[in-house]
Design an enzyme around this catalytic site. Structure first.
Site: not given
Ligand SMILES: C[C@@](O)(CCO)CC(=O)[O-]
Length: 356
Positions: A118, A120, A122, A124-125, A127-128, A170
Site C-alpha cells: 500500500p 503511504g 510506511g 517502502g512502496s 523504494a520497492a 527504505d
Molecule cells: C522518515 C524516514 O526516516 C523513513 C521513511 O521510511 C525518511 C527517510 O529515511 O528518508
C-alpha cells in the site's frame, strides 16, 4: 525484449527521522513485493501504474532530470516537494534517467508496475517500485547490476519522493533484503542472525506521504530546535539494538523499540490511530511496539514472544488496525520469470512470497 523483477517492502525497526540527522537506523525486508515489467521497444518511454500513465521522450526525461538536479544543488526542498506533488512518476523518471546513463540504453521502453505494497503506509512502496524497475531493466538487457548499485540508484528516487532529503533505509532493505544497518557510511551492513523475528505489523489504514511528514518535522525543528536532542537519543538506542539483535535478545530489542516509539511520539510524528495500536500490542504481551516509517499514519510493528503473536494480532484488530503476518528478512530485489506477470492477480500479490 522483456524483463520482470520484484523487490520486497520494508519495515523500520529503529531510527526513522533520526537517520536523516547523522544517526544510524535499522530496516528489514518483508514478504510483500512490488513487481516491474520492462518491455524494450519503440523509441518513447512509457510508464504505467494502475490507472495512471505517462508517455515521454528520453530528451524530456533529461530535461526533467536537469530541473531536479538544479533544485538539489540549491537544496530547494520546497521546490522539490512542489515538483513531486504534481507528478506521481517523478521518482521513477529520475531513476530511469540515471539508469539510462548507467546502462547506455536509449531505445524505447514501457515500464509497468504491480504491487502488493500500500502507498503511504510506511512499507517502502516507492523504494520497492524503483528497485524492481532497475532490476527489470537490467534483466531485459541481459545485464547484471551489483545489488549495492541498485540500492544506490533506488535511493535517488526516494530522495525525490521524500521531499528532497531521504535516507537509504527504505532502498537498502528493499534492494539488499534481510535486515540492514544503515549509517552515514556507504554501503549498509547486513545484520546476521535476525531473519526469524516474531514481528506483527498493524496497519492503521491512515495514509500519509513521507515527504509531507518530513516537511512537518523540519518545520517543527525550526521553531523548537531542542527537539534535535531526540535524534541523538534514538542514535543511542540503535547502538544498543545492533548487538541485542545479533545475539537474539529479543526482549531487549522490544524494549528498545518501544523507547524509540516514545521518542518519535515526542517528535510529533505519531497519531491517535498509531497510539491505539501500539498500546493494544503492549497490553497483549508484546515485548515492544513502535510506529514504522515516517509516521502520521501508516503501519506500526510489534515484537512479541512467539506464543503471543496471535494474541497481539487479535488485539491490533480489536483496536481498529489491520494485522499482517509478514515474514521479515526476506530476499531483496530479484529477477522473475516473465510468465509470472500474468498470474499477478490481487490474491497472488498478497501472498507472492509464500506461494513460491
Ligand atoms: C522518515 C524516514 O526516516 C523513513 C521513511 O521510511 C525518511 C527517510 O529515511 O528518508
Amino acid at each position: 525484449m522483456r524483463g520482470l523483477a520484484s523487490a520486497p517492502g520494508k519495515i523500520i525497526l529503529f531510527g526513522e527521522h533520526a537517520i536523516n540527522r547523522q544517526q544510524a537506523g535499522i530496516s528489514a525486508a518483508v514478504d510483500r513485493r512490488a513487481y516491474a515489467l520492462v518491455t524494450l521497444a519503440g523509441s518513447d518511454v512509457e510508464l504505467v501504474f494502475r490507472a495512471e500513465g505517462q508517455r515521454l521522450t528520453w530528451e524530456g526525461l533529461g530535461e526533467f532530470r536537469a530541473r531536479v538536479d538544479a533544485l538539489r544543488t540549491h537544496h530547494d526542498l520546497y521546490g522539490i516537494r512542489d515538483l513531486v506533488r504534481g507528478d506521481f512518476f517523478a521518482p521513477a523518471k529520475y531513476v530511469l534517467s540515471l539508469l539510462r546513463d548507467r546502462l547506455g540504453y536509449d531505445g524505447g521502453c514501457r515500464v509497468e508496475w504491480r504491487s502488493a505494497l500500500p502507498m503511504g503506509s510506511g512499507m517502502g512502496s516507492g523504494a520497492a517500485a524503483s528497485a524492481a524497475m532497475i532490476g527489470a531493466f537490467a534483466t531485459a538487457l541481459g545485464r547484471d547490476l551489483p545489488p549495492v548499485e541498485v540500492a544506490h540508484l533506488a535511493w535517488q528516487g526516494d530522495i525525490l519522493a521524500h521531499g528532497g532529503v531521504a535516507s537509504a533505509l527504505d532502498s537498502s532493505a528493499c534492494t539488499l533484503g534481510g535486515c540492514v544497518l544503515v549509517s552515514t557510511s556507504w554501503p549498509p551492513r547486513t545484520l546476521s542472525g535476525v531473519l526469524e523475528l516474531p514481528i506483527v505489523v498493524g496497519d492503521t489504514g491512515v495514509r500519509a506521504s513521507t515527504g509531507e511528514v518530513n516537511t512537518r518535522v523540519r518545520e517543527a525543528l525550526q521553531s523548537r530546535p531542542h527537539l534535535g536532542m531526540l535524534f541523538e537519543e534514538i542514535g543511542l538506542l540503535v547502538e544498543r539494538a545492533v548487538p541485542a539483535l545479533e545475539r537474539g535478545d529479543l526482549q531487549v530489542v522490544g524494549r528498545l523499540m518501544h523507547m524509540n516509539h516514545l521518542l518519535l511520539r515526542e517528535l510529533g510524528v505519531s497519531c491517535p490511530e498509531l497510539e491505539r495500536l501500539v498500546e493494544a500490542a503492549l497490553s497483549a504481551g508484546a515485548w515492544g511496539a513502535k510506529l514504522s516509517g515516517s509516521g502520521g499514519g501508516g503501519i506500526m510493528v510489534a515484537l512479541a514472544p512467539g506464543d503471543r503473536v496471535a494474541e497481539v494480532a487479535c488485539a491490533l484488530e480489536g483496536a481498529g488496525g489491520r494485522p499482517m503476518a509478514l515474514r521479515v528478512g526476506v530476499e531483496g530485489v530479484r529477477s522473475e520469470p516473465v510468465e509470472l506477470w500474468d498470474k499477478l492477480g490481487e490474491e497472488m500479490l498478497q501472498h507472492a512470497d509464500s506461494e513460491r
